[in-house]
Design a protein around this motif. Structure first.
Motif, PDB file in Angstrom:
ATOM      1  N   TYR A  77       3.005  21.928 -11.322  1.00  0.00           N
ATOM      2  CA  TYR A  77       3.927  22.261 -12.407  1.00  0.00           C
ATOM      3  C   TYR A  77       5.356  22.360 -11.896  1.00  0.00           C
ATOM      4  O   TYR A  77       6.295  21.899 -12.565  1.00  0.00           O
ATOM      5  N   PHE A 116       4.674  23.453 -24.757  1.00  0.00           N
ATOM      6  CA  PHE A 116       3.971  23.341 -23.478  1.00  0.00           C
ATOM      7  C   PHE A 116       4.801  23.952 -22.347  1.00  0.00           C
ATOM      8  O   PHE A 116       4.308  24.770 -21.562  1.00  0.00           O
ATOM      9  N   ILE A 117       6.066  23.586 -22.280  1.00  0.00           N
ATOM     10  CA  ILE A 117       6.931  24.084 -21.209  1.00  0.00           C
ATOM     11  C   ILE A 117       7.153  25.586 -21.344  1.00  0.00           C
ATOM     12  O   ILE A 117       7.142  26.314 -20.351  1.00  0.00           O
ATOM     13  N   ASN A 126      -2.221  28.947 -22.893  1.00  0.00           N
ATOM     14  CA  ASN A 126      -1.300  28.592 -23.966  1.00  0.00           C
ATOM     15  C   ASN A 126      -0.780  27.171 -23.786  1.00  0.00           C
ATOM     16  O   ASN A 126      -0.527  26.472 -24.763  1.00  0.00           O
ATOM     17  N   GLY A 127      -0.626  26.745 -22.533  1.00  0.00           N
ATOM     18  CA  GLY A 127      -0.243  25.364 -22.284  1.00  0.00           C
ATOM     19  C   GLY A 127      -1.280  24.395 -22.810  1.00  0.00           C
ATOM     20  O   GLY A 127      -0.953  23.358 -23.395  1.00  0.00           O
ATOM     21  N   VAL A 178      -1.623  28.774 -18.430  1.00  0.00           N
ATOM     22  CA  VAL A 178      -2.268  27.492 -18.712  1.00  0.00           C
ATOM     23  C   VAL A 178      -3.076  27.519 -20.004  1.00  0.00           C
ATOM     24  O   VAL A 178      -3.257  26.476 -20.647  1.00  0.00           O
ATOM     25  N   ALA A 210       5.106  27.775 -22.552  1.00  0.00           N
ATOM     26  CA  ALA A 210       3.892  28.453 -22.112  1.00  0.00           C
ATOM     27  C   ALA A 210       3.768  28.430 -20.596  1.00  0.00           C
ATOM     28  O   ALA A 210       3.505  29.458 -19.960  1.00  0.00           O
ATOM     29  N   MET A 211       3.974  27.282 -20.014  1.00  0.00           N
ATOM     30  CA  MET A 211       3.787  27.146 -18.570  1.00  0.00           C
ATOM     31  C   MET A 211       4.886  27.859 -17.780  1.00  0.00           C
ATOM     32  O   MET A 211       4.647  28.329 -16.661  1.00  0.00           O
ATOM     33  N   TRP A 220       0.993  15.870 -18.641  1.00  0.00           N
ATOM     34  CA  TRP A 220       0.541  17.257 -18.782  1.00  0.00           C
ATOM     35  C   TRP A 220      -0.824  17.449 -18.134  1.00  0.00           C
ATOM     36  O   TRP A 220      -1.044  18.421 -17.422  1.00  0.00           O
TER      37      TRP A 220
END
Length: 468
Positions: free
Chosen positions: A53, A357-358, A369-370, A367, A360-361, A405
């Motif tokens: 990541y 995505f970003i 939530n990602g 991960v 969450a990560m 991703w």
């Protein structure tokens, strides 16, 4: 802005690397006397996912992970097997490489072995002796834990309450040689016929903790960004690393301490470990289960949370992975008939999912939530693949994001655009049979492909295929 939970401060902190755009990271590796079990693999997978990541976000990652290739366990196992300690280490480092490659874990930037750094270890210990932080007792060298003012802070323990024999390497006879029961070994005097090296205070070998202090500072500097490992290493291993390193250098050792959760097993959620005998080796597991499923199973739980291992949770991971694979196959199939141009509405949805995505990560590598954003993207891809007309540039953007991703989680799908010639031929023959109303031959071809693990799906856009 990436936030990291720091075990030392017990709160999330904004990640600020020492060097702009660079992450210097040390993660404790295995003691190579046996095959790694999935508890060991959990740490390797967690920090590989974190590393990936950081790279996804544009950082250059210098990732150092060691091999402990000499200690009591190594010596005992080598004697039991009738081989030398280096031979045992070579065998299980090769096995580690094979098993982690199957799990799509990227090799560390630097992979030092303790026995390759003996001169550095001896020099490090000598500085601690010279500064009065260590002492020699019957050929052993011990660290004066009470002399280090911050001892116990990482694991949030009061030094006066620490139990005697905190290190798993401490024995009763050894305790008698110490000035204080909480002191720990930097060097162990050689016993008869054991592997050993010469040092100013006598022949012997390094203690468990000193090797990581030496290799971390040797390859990353006196202070570096992140030190990682399993929760079981917080005390005594990481606590001792801090004490040794900061006493020697006078500098802060690591800015962020990150620890992954355990893998538990059984109805009572017992921690998996070799000492308890309740472990499953990666070497055995990947003979029975698709390694990508094992990787996906572990990578999609936030690194600080425990993972409960059983057949049901593995099967759930396999089913979820298959759903993602189908979404990838469905949209990949449409690339061959995509029209030129873009679909602004779909790309707008993708942009929102990318932000989700970003976000969450960035939140301590959340991960779960990602993966919510990943599943939403899979849903969008499935819907878009059913449209009568799809735009080539939009299809490419969807697949590119989906692939990028998933690669963070160590998942790589092979595009089904690379159809085997014999499958294409059978599909054409089946199409001709259906046109000629030869349904018996059509069904025979379907059954033949199914026997090879190929599932056919007849859609308005033509016949698609995917692997089971």
């Amino acid at each position: 802005m990436i936030q990291v939970y720091n075990t030392l401060t017990r709160e999330k902190e904004k990640f600020k690397p020492l060097a702009t755009g660079v992450v210097n990271m040390y993660v404790c590796g295995p003691t190579v006397y046996n095959y790694i079990h999935i508890g060991n693999a959990r740490s390797a997978i967690a920090f590989d996912t974190i590393r990936r990541y950081f790279e996804f976000r544009g950082f250059k990652v210098n990732y150092v992970s060691n091999f402990t290739d000499v200690d009591d366990k190594m010596i005992n196992q080598a004697q039991k097997d009738g081989i030398t300690v280096p031979e045992l280490a070579d065998k299980f480092i090769a096995a580690f490489d094979q098993d982690t490659a199957a799990l799509n874990i990227e090799p560390a930037t630097v992979r030092p072995r303790a026995t390759e750094n003996i001169p550095d270890i001896i020099a490090f210990i000598q500085v601690l002796l010279d500064k009065g932080y260590a002492y020699v007792a019957a050929g052993d060298v011990y660290y004066r834990a009470r002399k280090f003012a911050h001892y116990g802070e990482l694991s949030d323990q009061n030094i006066d309450q620490l139990e005697q024999g905190a290190s798993e390497h401490t024995a009763d006879a050894e305790t008698q040689r110490k000035e204080d029961p909480i002191d720990f070994a930097l060097w162990k005097a050689a016993k008869a016929d054991e592997i050993a090296w010469s040092a100013p205070w006598g022949k012997g070998r390094p203690g468990w903790h000193i090797e990581c202090s030496v290799m971390a500072t040797k390859y990353l500097g006196d202070t570096f960004d992140i030190h990682g490992g399993g929760q079981d290493l917080e005390f005594p291993h990481h606590e001792n690393e801090i004490a040794q390193s900061e006493a020697k250098t006078g500098q802060k050792f690591a800015n962020y301490w990150m620890h992954n959760g355990f893998v538990t097993i059984g109805d009572d959620n017992e921690k998996m470990s070799k000492s308890l005998g309740n472990f499953v080796t990666v070497h055995d597991l990947i003979q029975q289960v698709d390694p990508q499923t094992v990787r996906f199973f572990m990578a999609t739980t936030q690194y600080r949370r425990p993972i409960h291992y059983n057949e049901a949770t593995l099967n759930e991971a396999a089913n979820n992975l298959q759903k993602l694979r189908i979404a990838f196959d469905n949209l990949s199939y449409r690339q061959k008939d995509a029209a030129a141009g873009n679909d602004a509405a779909v790309e707008s949805q993708l942009a929102q999912l990318s932000q989700d995505f970003i976000s969450a990560m960035d939140d301590d590598f959340n991960v779960q939530n990602g993966m919510t954003a990943v599943y939403e993207l899979a849903k969008l891809m499935n819907i878009y693949s059913e449209q009568a007309t799809v735009a080539a540039a939009t299809v490419e953007q969807l697949l590119s994001s989906f692939t990028a991703w998933l690669q963070i989680f160590g998942v790589d799908f092979k595009p089904t655009a690379l159809l085997a010639a014999e499958i294409e031929q059978l599909l054409q023959e089946r199409k001709a049979a259906r046109t000629n109303k030869d349904y018996q031959r059509s069904d025979e071809i379907r059954d033949l492909l199914k026997a090879q693990g190929i599932v056919l799906e007849d859609t308005a856009q033509g016949t698609r295929w995917r692997r089971e």
